[in-house]
Design an enzyme around this catalytic site. Sequence first.
Site, PDB file in Angstrom:
ATOM      1  N   HIS A 187       0.830  -1.205   0.000  1.00 49.33           N
ATOM      2  CA  HIS A 187       0.000   0.000   0.000  1.00 49.33           C
ATOM      3  C   HIS A 187       0.868   1.260   0.000  1.00 49.33           C
ATOM      4  CE1 HIS A 187      -2.650  -3.140   1.809  1.00 49.33           C
ATOM      5  NE2 HIS A 187      -3.544  -2.579   1.005  1.00 49.33           N
ATOM      6  N   HIS A 188       0.309   2.324  -0.557  1.00 48.88           N
ATOM      7  CA  HIS A 188       1.013   3.604  -0.575  1.00 48.88           C
ATOM      8  C   HIS A 188       1.188   4.140   0.854  1.00 48.88           C
ATOM      9  CE1 HIS A 188       0.891   8.175  -1.287  1.00 48.88           C
ATOM     10  NE2 HIS A 188       2.105   7.753  -1.551  1.00 48.88           N
ATOM     11  N   GLY A 189       2.386   4.629   1.173  1.00 44.67           N
ATOM     12  CA  GLY A 189       2.649   5.191   2.501  1.00 44.67           C
ATOM     13  C   GLY A 189       2.134   6.618   2.608  1.00 44.67           C
TER      14      GLY A 189
END
Length: 388
Positions: A187-189
């Site tokens: 997932h995108h941080g």
Amino acid sequence: ELNNNLTNKTRVSYHRNADTANYHYGPFHPMKPFRLRLTDNLVTGYGLHNIMDLYEVDLEQNYNINMLEDKILKFHSKEYLNFLKNLNDNSDQENKKYLIKNDIDDNDCPIFHGLYKYCLNYTSTTLSAVECIKQKKSDIAINWSGGLHHAKKFKPSGFCYLNDIVVGILDLLKTHARVLYIDIDIHHGDGVQEAFYLTDRVFTISFHKYGGYFFPMTGALQETGVAKGKNYCLNVPLMDGIKDYEYTQLFKSIITPLVESYNPECVVLQCGTDSLGYDRLGTFNLTVKGHGECVKYVKSLGIPLVLVGGGGYTPPNVSRAWCYETGIANDLILREKLPDNLPFKDYYSPDYSLYPELGDSILTDMNSKTFLNDTRIRLLEQIRYLQG
Ligand code: VJV
Ligand code: CA
Ligand code: ZN
């Protein structure tokens, strides 16, 4: 400055909290703190605890909660911290009001028993790791219970309540001029990116699946920072099915010039294991070795390093990867055969291996050579802006 000890061994500290693995997000929720127990059993089974500096973080014993809350408040709002603190005392109606007002998804982020204590546990454990780096006691400091990269200033998001990474990096900035944050969770941080979007003192880069409504739907190539932070943020959007070779090649070809240009004084690596094949939520095809190759590469840069956990929804694989990476931190390649007398050994059937094969029922790699090449070229172009 690294390895200034007599034996020249990498000084690794392992930070854990015995209580954190006992919490439950709910029976069918994919996030299972129990995976931390599996990890710890594996790390101990391989005897790694004997060669690291162990830090048992315990909030009940001689811990200054006020100092901890002060550090948390450097990022989170007072109102949000009070909400988390008073959850179990507040009426359900009062809690519901805050959830609605702030558009909080309580399926992803349920209010479970002891939630505030759980949050303080994993955040204080990351701060314990950060402290060892600040005081130059460790070359690498590990907290597998941390890495909750989605939490925002005012609200929880995506299974994350307090952003231990942001709180930890803010503390690191007291002693370190430039911090590089690398995120290999699928997932995108977004929470960490957003917190440091306007500054050049923290460079954030996230590798993630992007597209098709995949959570949190941010992290496009075009998101590169704003104002003083312009060009101090990179995003590597990927598609389903990426494998070890393609991922690690891309990883190294970007991190190498990035470190050369930015010259960070410290690296924080979020090691979310939902990028492994057969993850319950993830759609990538990394193996334990491929995932660990990224950790090995970052270690080889010889910059003080904080390792935190993150996602990972197939618990035995989470523990395999984090144990392997604890070995890597200590310059060890662990034997394939799992330790005898390992608690929960059945979880590792049928292979009982630290490095199981992926098998045939994996997703097709949708990342074409030209797509990956175009992505790499665009990212390298952005890195070139750094020298001005
Ligand atoms: O995709 C979403 C948001 C929805 C709305 C809420 N429903 C429950 C799911 C879809 C749009 N959320 C993601 C959040 C992923 C968080 C990842 C965290 C990390 O790994 O990056 C770092 C620790 C999502 N994907 C899957 C689920 N939520 C999910 C949540 C559940 C569930 C099954 C799937 C919550 C409760 C239960 N099952 C019982
Ligand atoms: Ca990521
Ligand atoms: Zn994730």
